[in-house]
Design a protein around this motif. Structure first.
Motif, PDB file in Angstrom:
ATOM      1  N   TYR A 139       0.970 -12.450   5.012  1.00 29.44           N
ATOM      2  CA  TYR A 139       1.650 -13.399   4.143  1.00 29.44           C
ATOM      3  C   TYR A 139       2.229 -14.523   4.988  1.00 29.44           C
ATOM      4  CZ  TYR A 139       1.149  -9.875   0.532  1.00 29.44           C
ATOM      5  OH  TYR A 139       0.630  -8.977  -0.372  1.00 29.44           O
ATOM      6  N   GLU A 140       2.076 -15.755   4.493  1.00 24.73           N
ATOM      7  CA  GLU A 140       2.519 -16.933   5.229  1.00 24.73           C
ATOM      8  C   GLU A 140       3.796 -17.527   4.657  1.00 24.73           C
ATOM      9  OE1 GLU A 140      -0.861 -19.522   5.277  1.00 24.73           O
ATOM     10  OE2 GLU A 140      -1.998 -18.200   6.585  1.00 24.73           O
ATOM     11  N   THR A 141       4.455 -16.799   3.767  1.00 24.52           N
ATOM     12  CA  THR A 141       5.711 -17.270   3.189  1.00 24.52           C
ATOM     13  C   THR A 141       6.787 -16.212   3.427  1.00 24.52           C
ATOM     14  OG1 THR A 141       5.146 -16.325   1.036  1.00 24.52           O
ATOM     15  CG2 THR A 141       4.564 -18.635   1.406  1.00 24.52           C
ATOM     16  N   ALA A 142       8.039 -16.649   3.412  1.00 21.67           N
ATOM     17  CA  ALA A 142       9.150 -15.729   3.655  1.00 21.67           C
ATOM     18  C   ALA A 142       9.391 -14.807   2.464  1.00 21.67           C
ATOM     19  CB  ALA A 142      10.417 -16.509   3.981  1.00 21.67           C
ATOM     20  N   ALA A 143       8.982 -15.217   1.280  1.00 17.89           N
ATOM     21  CA  ALA A 143       9.122 -14.386   0.081  1.00 17.89           C
ATOM     22  C   ALA A 143       7.731 -14.173  -0.517  1.00 17.89           C
ATOM     23  CB  ALA A 143      10.037 -15.057  -0.929  1.00 17.89           C
ATOM     24  N   PHE A 144       7.437 -12.942  -0.876  1.00 16.42           N
ATOM     25  CA  PHE A 144       6.115 -12.642  -1.427  1.00 16.42           C
ATOM     26  C   PHE A 144       6.201 -11.407  -2.302  1.00 16.42           C
ATOM     27  CE2 PHE A 144       6.548 -10.938   2.848  1.00 16.42           C
ATOM     28  CZ  PHE A 144       6.251  -9.607   2.675  1.00 16.42           C
ATOM     29  N   ILE A 145       5.134 -11.168  -3.070  1.00 19.14           N
ATOM     30  CA  ILE A 145       5.065 -10.017  -3.973  1.00 19.14           C
ATOM     31  C   ILE A 145       3.823  -9.203  -3.633  1.00 19.14           C
ATOM     32  CG2 ILE A 145       4.856  -9.253  -6.369  1.00 19.14           C
ATOM     33  CD1 ILE A 145       6.192 -11.893  -7.204  1.00 19.14           C
ATOM     34  N   VAL A 146       4.026  -7.909  -3.443  1.00 21.67           N
ATOM     35  CA  VAL A 146       2.910  -6.971  -3.259  1.00 21.67           C
ATOM     36  C   VAL A 146       2.706  -6.317  -4.627  1.00 21.67           C
ATOM     37  CG1 VAL A 146       2.087  -4.930  -2.050  1.00 21.67           C
ATOM     38  CG2 VAL A 146       3.554  -6.576  -0.857  1.00 21.67           C
ATOM     39  N   ARG A 147       1.560  -6.564  -5.223  1.00 26.14           N
ATOM     40  CA  ARG A 147       1.314  -6.121  -6.604  1.00 26.14           C
ATOM     41  C   ARG A 147       0.487  -4.837  -6.652  1.00 26.14           C
ATOM     42  NH1 ARG A 147       3.126  -9.986  -9.939  1.00 26.14           N
ATOM     43  NH2 ARG A 147       3.167 -12.124  -9.207  1.00 26.14           N
ATOM     44  N   GLY A 148       0.730  -4.068  -7.716  1.00 29.56           N
ATOM     45  CA  GLY A 148      -0.130  -2.937  -8.042  1.00 29.56           C
ATOM     46  C   GLY A 148      -0.004  -1.720  -7.158  1.00 29.56           C
ATOM     47  N   LEU A 149       1.190  -1.394  -6.717  1.00 23.66           N
ATOM     48  CA  LEU A 149       1.361  -0.174  -5.924  1.00 23.66           C
ATOM     49  C   LEU A 149       1.224   1.052  -6.831  1.00 23.66           C
ATOM     50  CD1 LEU A 149       4.402  -1.223  -3.702  1.00 23.66           C
ATOM     51  CD2 LEU A 149       2.045  -0.898  -2.968  1.00 23.66           C
ATOM     52  N   SER A 150       0.643   2.101  -6.313  1.00 24.79           N
ATOM     53  CA  SER A 150       0.482   3.327  -7.098  1.00 24.79           C
ATOM     54  C   SER A 150       1.812   4.085  -7.154  1.00 24.79           C
ATOM     55  CB  SER A 150      -0.601   4.205  -6.478  1.00 24.79           C
ATOM     56  OG  SER A 150      -0.233   4.558  -5.161  1.00 24.79           O
ATOM     57  N   LYS A 151       1.907   5.001  -8.103  1.00 23.46           N
ATOM     58  CA  LYS A 151       3.132   5.791  -8.243  1.00 23.46           C
ATOM     59  C   LYS A 151       3.333   6.671  -7.023  1.00 23.46           C
ATOM     60  CE  LYS A 151       3.297   5.932 -13.238  1.00 23.46           C
ATOM     61  NZ  LYS A 151       3.390   6.758 -14.442  1.00 23.46           N
ATOM     62  N   GLY A 152       4.605   6.843  -6.664  1.00 18.91           N
ATOM     63  CA  GLY A 152       4.952   7.692  -5.527  1.00 18.91           C
ATOM     64  C   GLY A 152       5.791   6.947  -4.509  1.00 18.91           C
ATOM     65  N   VAL A 153       6.009   7.606  -3.375  1.00 14.80           N
ATOM     66  CA  VAL A 153       6.799   7.039  -2.284  1.00 14.80           C
ATOM     67  C   VAL A 153       5.850   6.378  -1.287  1.00 14.80           C
ATOM     68  CG1 VAL A 153       8.418   7.554  -0.424  1.00 14.80           C
ATOM     69  CG2 VAL A 153       8.566   8.801  -2.584  1.00 14.80           C
ATOM     70  N   HIS A 154       6.185   5.169  -0.882  1.00 16.96           N
ATOM     71  CA  HIS A 154       5.338   4.411   0.049  1.00 16.96           C
ATOM     72  C   HIS A 154       6.150   3.957   1.253  1.00 16.96           C
ATOM     73  CE1 HIS A 154       2.008   4.186  -2.783  1.00 16.96           C
ATOM     74  NE2 HIS A 154       2.911   3.893  -3.721  1.00 16.96           N
ATOM     75  N   HIS A 155       5.539   4.067   2.434  1.00 18.17           N
ATOM     76  CA  HIS A 155       6.132   3.562   3.669  1.00 18.17           C
ATOM     77  C   HIS A 155       5.648   2.132   3.860  1.00 18.17           C
ATOM     78  CE1 HIS A 155       6.057   3.052   8.163  1.00 18.17           C
ATOM     79  NE2 HIS A 155       7.329   3.303   7.925  1.00 18.17           N
ATOM     80  N   ILE A 156       6.589   1.195   3.962  1.00 22.95           N
ATOM     81  CA  ILE A 156       6.261  -0.225   4.115  1.00 22.95           C
ATOM     82  C   ILE A 156       6.663  -0.656   5.516  1.00 22.95           C
ATOM     83  CG2 ILE A 156       6.620  -2.548   3.205  1.00 22.95           C
ATOM     84  CD1 ILE A 156       5.450  -0.571   1.127  1.00 22.95           C
ATOM     85  N   LYS A 157       5.760  -1.364   6.184  1.00 25.71           N
ATOM     86  CA  LYS A 157       6.058  -1.917   7.503  1.00 25.71           C
ATOM     87  C   LYS A 157       5.743  -3.401   7.484  1.00 25.71           C
ATOM     88  CE  LYS A 157       4.798  -1.679  12.376  1.00 25.71           C
ATOM     89  NZ  LYS A 157       3.920  -1.042  13.363  1.00 25.71           N
ATOM     90  N   LEU A 158       6.709  -4.212   7.876  1.00 29.56           N
ATOM     91  CA  LEU A 158       6.533  -5.655   8.004  1.00 29.56           C
ATOM     92  C   LEU A 158       6.469  -5.962   9.492  1.00 29.56           C
ATOM     93  CD1 LEU A 158       9.297  -6.760   5.472  1.00 29.56           C
ATOM     94  CD2 LEU A 158       6.902  -6.275   4.994  1.00 29.56           C
ATOM     95  N   ASP A 159       5.415  -6.645   9.910  1.00 29.51           N
ATOM     96  CA  ASP A 159       5.204  -6.939  11.329  1.00 29.51           C
ATOM     97  C   ASP A 159       4.983  -8.440  11.476  1.00 29.51           C
ATOM     98  OD1 ASP A 159       4.738  -6.714  14.027  1.00 29.51           O
ATOM     99  OD2 ASP A 159       2.844  -5.635  13.834  1.00 29.51           O
ATOM    100  N   LEU A 160       5.830  -9.106  12.230  1.00 28.15           N
ATOM    101  CA  LEU A 160       5.709 -10.541  12.432  1.00 28.15           C
ATOM    102  C   LEU A 160       4.635 -10.814  13.474  1.00 28.15           C
ATOM    103  CD1 LEU A 160       7.037 -13.156  11.435  1.00 28.15           C
ATOM    104  CD2 LEU A 160       8.483 -13.059  13.457  1.00 28.15           C
ATOM    105  N   ILE A 161       3.652 -11.636  13.109  1.00 23.85           N
ATOM    106  CA  ILE A 161       2.552 -11.942  14.023  1.00 23.85           C
ATOM    107  C   ILE A 161       2.426 -13.452  14.189  1.00 23.85           C
ATOM    108  CG2 ILE A 161       1.245  -9.834  13.589  1.00 23.85           C
ATOM    109  CD1 ILE A 161      -0.510 -11.405  11.660  1.00 23.85           C
ATOM    110  N   LYS A 162       1.875 -13.853  15.309  1.00 20.59           N
ATOM    111  CA  LYS A 162       1.636 -15.269  15.608  1.00 20.59           C
ATOM    112  C   LYS A 162       0.355 -15.709  14.916  1.00 20.59           C
ATOM    113  CE  LYS A 162       3.872 -14.707  20.052  1.00 20.59           C
ATOM    114  NZ  LYS A 162       3.778 -14.820  21.495  1.00 20.59           N
ATOM    115  N   SER A 163       0.107 -17.019  14.927  1.00 21.83           N
ATOM    116  CA  SER A 163      -1.093 -17.535  14.272  1.00 21.83           C
ATOM    117  C   SER A 163      -2.371 -17.025  14.930  1.00 21.83           C
ATOM    118  CB  SER A 163      -1.073 -19.066  14.253  1.00 21.83           C
ATOM    119  OG  SER A 163      -1.003 -19.570  15.573  1.00 21.83           O
ATOM    120  N   ASN A 164      -2.302 -16.612  16.205  1.00 21.66           N
ATOM    121  CA  ASN A 164      -3.478 -16.051  16.893  1.00 21.66           C
ATOM    122  C   ASN A 164      -3.552 -14.528  16.747  1.00 21.66           C
ATOM    123  OD1 ASN A 164      -1.413 -15.228  18.544  1.00 21.66           O
ATOM    124  ND2 ASN A 164      -2.157 -16.274  20.379  1.00 21.66           N
ATOM    125  N   HIS A 165      -2.766 -13.973  15.812  1.00 26.64           N
ATOM    126  CA  HIS A 165      -2.733 -12.550  15.457  1.00 26.64           C
ATOM    127  C   HIS A 165      -2.111 -11.651  16.531  1.00 26.64           C
ATOM    128  CE1 HIS A 165      -4.877 -13.259  11.757  1.00 26.64           C
ATOM    129  NE2 HIS A 165      -5.724 -14.003  12.434  1.00 26.64           N
TER     130      HIS A 165
END
Length: 125
Positions: free
Chosen positions: A85-111
Motif C-alpha cells: 500500500y502506498e498510502t498511510a490509510a488503507f482498507i484490507v477487504r474480505g478477511l475470512s472469519k477467525g483470528v488473523h495475525h497482521i504484520k505491517l512492514d515498511l519497505i523502500k521503493s526498491n523493495h
C-alpha cells in the motif's frame, strides 16, 4: 549488630528503585525500544474492524509515502503477503472469519526493508 542490619536494609531498598524518566518528558516504551535496537524510526498504527474489512492508519514520522521514491507498506496476513500500500490509510477487504495475525512492514521503493514493522491480531466475527 542492629546498625549493620539497618544499613543492609537501606542498601537493599535503595537498590530496588526503578529508573525514572527525566522531568518534563513522558516515558514512551516504543521510543525506548527503538533506541535500544538502534532503530530511530517509529511506526504507530490504528486499526478498526468493520464486518470483514480491516481499516488501518499508519503514522511514520520523516518517511514519505508519496513523491519521488516513496516508501510502501507491505501487509502480511497470517504470514502471506496481501499487498503493498502506498498510502498511510488503507482498507484490507474480505478477511475470512477467525483470528488473523497482521504484520505491517515498511519497505523502500526498491523493495528493500526499512526494518520498521508493526504486528497485531484482529478477530473477524
Amino acid at each position: 549488630m542492629r546498625i549493620a542490619a539497618i544499613i543492609i536494609c537501606l542498601l537493599i531498598l535503595g537498590g530496588c528503585q526503578h529508573p525514572k524518566p527525566p522531568k518534563g518528558k513522558l516515558f514512551n516504551l516504543e521510543e525506548s525500544m527503538a533506541s535500544a535496537s538502534g532503530n530511530k524510526e517509529i511506526m504507530t498504527e490504528k486499526h478498526l474492524v468493520q464486518g470483514q474489512d480491516l481499516m488501518v492508519e499508519c503514522i511514520i514520522p520523516s518517511i514519505r509515502l508519496s513523491g519521488e521514491n516513496p516508501a510502501k507498506i507491505a501487509v502480511y496476513i497470517d504470514g502471506r503477503l496481501d499487498g503493498n500500500y502506498e498510502t498511510a490509510a488503507f482498507i484490507v477487504r474480505g478477511l475470512s472469519k477467525g483470528v488473523h495475525h497482521i504484520k505491517l512492514d515498511l519497505i523502500k521503493s526498491n523493495h528493500k526493508r526499512y526494518g520498521i514493522t508493526k504486528e497485531f491480531y484482529v478477530t473477524i466475527q
